[in-house]
Structure formats: C-alpha cells, structure tokens
Write a protein that holds these residues in place. Structure first.
Motif, short mmCIF file in Angstrom:
data_model
loop_
_atom_site.label_atom_id
_atom_site.label_comp_id
_atom_site.label_asym_id
_atom_site.label_seq_id
_atom_site.Cartn_x
_atom_site.Cartn_y
_atom_site.Cartn_z
N ALA A 1 0.85 -1.21 0.00
CA ALA A 1 0.00 0.00 0.00
C ALA A 1 0.88 1.26 0.00
O ALA A 1 0.56 2.25 -0.67
N LYS B 1 2.27 1.89 -3.39
CA LYS B 1 1.23 2.46 -4.25
C LYS B 1 1.09 3.96 -3.95
O LYS B 1 1.00 4.79 -4.86
N ASP C 1 1.32 0.28 -9.27
CA ASP C 1 -0.10 0.61 -9.39
C ASP C 1 -0.89 -0.42 -8.58
O ASP C 1 -0.89 -0.36 -7.36
N LYS C 2 -1.54 -1.39 -9.27
CA LYS C 2 -2.41 -2.31 -8.50
C LYS C 2 -1.80 -3.69 -8.29
O LYS C 2 -2.28 -4.47 -7.48
N THR C 3 -0.77 -4.02 -9.08
CA THR C 3 -0.15 -5.33 -8.89
C THR C 3 1.36 -5.14 -8.78
O THR C 3 1.91 -4.18 -9.32
N THR C 4 2.00 -6.05 -8.09
CA THR C 4 3.44 -5.90 -7.90
C THR C 4 4.11 -7.24 -7.65
O THR C 4 3.47 -8.21 -7.21
N THR D 1 -1.53 -7.92 -4.86
CA THR D 1 -2.54 -7.15 -5.58
C THR D 1 -3.26 -6.25 -4.59
O THR D 1 -3.59 -6.68 -3.49
N VAL D 2 -3.51 -5.01 -5.04
CA VAL D 2 -4.34 -4.10 -4.23
C VAL D 2 -5.73 -4.08 -4.85
O VAL D 2 -5.89 -3.71 -6.02
N GLY D 3 -6.74 -4.51 -4.10
CA GLY D 3 -8.11 -4.56 -4.61
C GLY D 3 -8.77 -3.20 -4.59
O GLY D 3 -8.28 -2.26 -3.94
N ALA D 4 -9.92 -3.10 -5.30
CA ALA D 4 -10.66 -1.83 -5.36
C ALA D 4 -11.12 -1.42 -3.96
O ALA D 4 -11.24 -0.25 -3.64
N GLY E 1 -9.38 -1.72 -1.36
CA GLY E 1 -8.22 -1.37 -0.53
C GLY E 1 -7.61 -2.57 0.16
O GLY E 1 -6.57 -2.46 0.82
N VAL F 1 -5.38 -5.75 0.55
CA VAL F 1 -4.15 -6.19 -0.13
C VAL F 1 -4.01 -7.70 0.04
O VAL F 1 -4.07 -8.23 1.15
#
Ligand SMILES: N[C@@H](CCC[C@H](N)C(=O)O)C(=O)O
Length: 260
Positions: free
Chosen positions: A83, A86, A92-95, A107-110, A112, A114
């Motif tokens: 987080a 980000k 961004d949303k994946t790492t 992955t960071v979900g919509a 919030g 993780v």
C-alpha cells in the motif's frame, strides 16, 4: 537529520514506513530503530520497514522488529508496504517485490484490501500439543481453551524462550475454532516480545496447521484477530501447500517528520 516517515497498520499490526530508495537510512543503528518504534519515546510501532530499490523487482522490503533488529518475513508489514509503494507511485495495482524469504506477488483490490502471496510450505512438525512451521517466519501453533481470557504474553514468552526453540526463538500463536473455516487467533511476537493485535505470517501458519492436522478441510479460512479479520487461502498437493495468499486491510494512518 530530519527524516520523513509514514505510519501504516494492517489489522492493528502497525509499522513505521521509510522510503529508503536513496539509501540514506542508518540500517545498522539498532538503538535508533528501537527508539523510532517506541510508543513513548518515538513514533510507536510493532516494526519498521524500509522500501528500497531492487534491480529485478518493483522494490525491496527490509523489515525490523520493534526491538531494532532485522528479522524474517512480516506478512502484515508486507501488505502495508505494498500500500505504501502504491502511495509513492512506485507501483499501481499489482506488484512483485523481494523480501528476506524471496519473491512476493501482491494485488491491491478496489476495496483497498491487499492480497499477498506467501512462500510455499511443505515442512511441518506436528505433535499432539502443537504444530510448528515456517511461513516466512517461524510459528508455533497451539489450540487452547478460553482464548479470550488466555494470558498470551506470559504463556507465549514461556514457549518462545523454552528449550524447544533455543536462541532463535519462535512466534507463538494460540488458537480457538469458531466454525469449520473460521478461527480466532492471538499471537505473541518474537522481537516485539509481547502480544500484537495481528500477525500475518502467524495466521497463515494457523490456517495451514489447522488443515494439515485435520481440524478443518477448508482451503480458504477466515482468521479473527484482535485487530480485525484476515483471510488465508491455499492449494494443497500431497503435503505441499502452494499458492498461499494472505488478504486483509492495509491502511495509511499518518505521516510526519522526526529528528534522528
Ligand atoms: N507481524 C509479522 C511477523 C513479524 C516477524 C516476527 N516478529 C519475527 O521476528 O519472526 C507478520 O505480520 O507476519
């Protein structure tokens, strides 16, 4: 020197985050890290995490317990660091990033939340009283009665410092089953030397241990910890646990500056 810091928490497991891409931070200063984590003389946290550059992945995670010493993997800290990366626009949303126990995808979900992939596990020590396994950090898992009133600090310290785990010690998780796929967990953390409100590698160890010992056949488990709720899912092939994911909230609390 005045430095910028960010404070994050994941189900109440809290961390000081520092952007160390310029490598300015004095990493060997155990007393400084302990002071920054001190809840009276510093910022206050269960651990401190440095975000650094890595040539092959998005970033490197360097984790210290609140006693100031660098330690093994921290699951909630890893989720919070994603987080933080980000927030810094490093990802961004994946790492994919590197930590002491190897590569981690996240992955960071919509919402919030993780989701962090943890290491595969195939080595468990199972006894009638407890299970021991390494999920990036060492964990003792033990079912107890009346978890709500259990003296986690006293009983956890007694096992952590016992002959069982020698000088290296272990984190100690006490568990109670709520239903087929839900467990309550309280953890004594090595390096904090106290109960914390949550432990990510700890609940991961609990989920795998409960499945491996036949307490549950579930492969997606809910773990209720003192600071909230976490989820762990995995695939099982023979005695090997793969595609292990730890999911939960990772929240920015505040940022500030401190003189070091
Ligand atoms: N809170 C962590 C575990 C941190 C590492 C542990 N204290 C140790 O030194 O083994 C987590 O969320 O996994």
């Amino acid at each position: 020197m005045v430095i910028d810091f960010y404070k994050y928490q994941g189900t109440g497991n809290d961390f000081v985050m520092i952007d160390n891409r310029s490598l300015f931070f004095p990493k060997d200063d155990v007393a400084l890290i302990e002071r920054l984590c001190d809840r009276r003389f510093g910022i206050g946290a269960d651990g401190l995490i440095l975000l650094e550059n890595d040539k092959d992945t998005d970033f490197r995670m360097v984790y210290y317990n609140s006693d100031g010493n660098e330690s093994s993997m921290c699951g909630n800290g890893g989720r919070c660091l994603v987080a933080f990366a980000k927030q810094l626009n490093v990802i961004d949303k994946t790492t994919t990033f590197i930590a002491t126990d190897g590569l981690h995808h996240a992955t960071v979900g919509a919402n919030g939340l993780v989701s962090l992939q943890m290491i595969d596990v195939d080595k468990l020590t199972i006894t009638p009283e407890y299970t021991f396994l390494n999920t990036g950090s060492p964990h003792h898992v033990q079912i107890v009665n009346d978890l709500e009133h259990y003296n986690v600090k006293e009983k956890g310290a007694a096992i952590r410092y016992s002959e069982l785990y020698g000088k290296a010690g272990s984190n100690i998780n006490f568990v109670s089953q709520i239903n087929e796929d839900t467990f309550a967990v309280r953890t004594y953390e090595r390096g904090v030397e106290d109960e914390t409100l949550a432990c990510g590698t700890g609940v991961t160890a609990v989920a795998i241990a409960m499945n491996a010992t036949g307490v549950t056949s579930a492969k997606a488990l809910h773990l209720n910890v003192e600071g909230g709720k976490l989820e762990v899912s995995f695939d099982k092939l023979g005695s090997q646990y793969t595609n292990v994911f730890l999911k939960g909230p990772a929240q920015f609390v505040f940022k500030g500056q401190i003189e070091i």
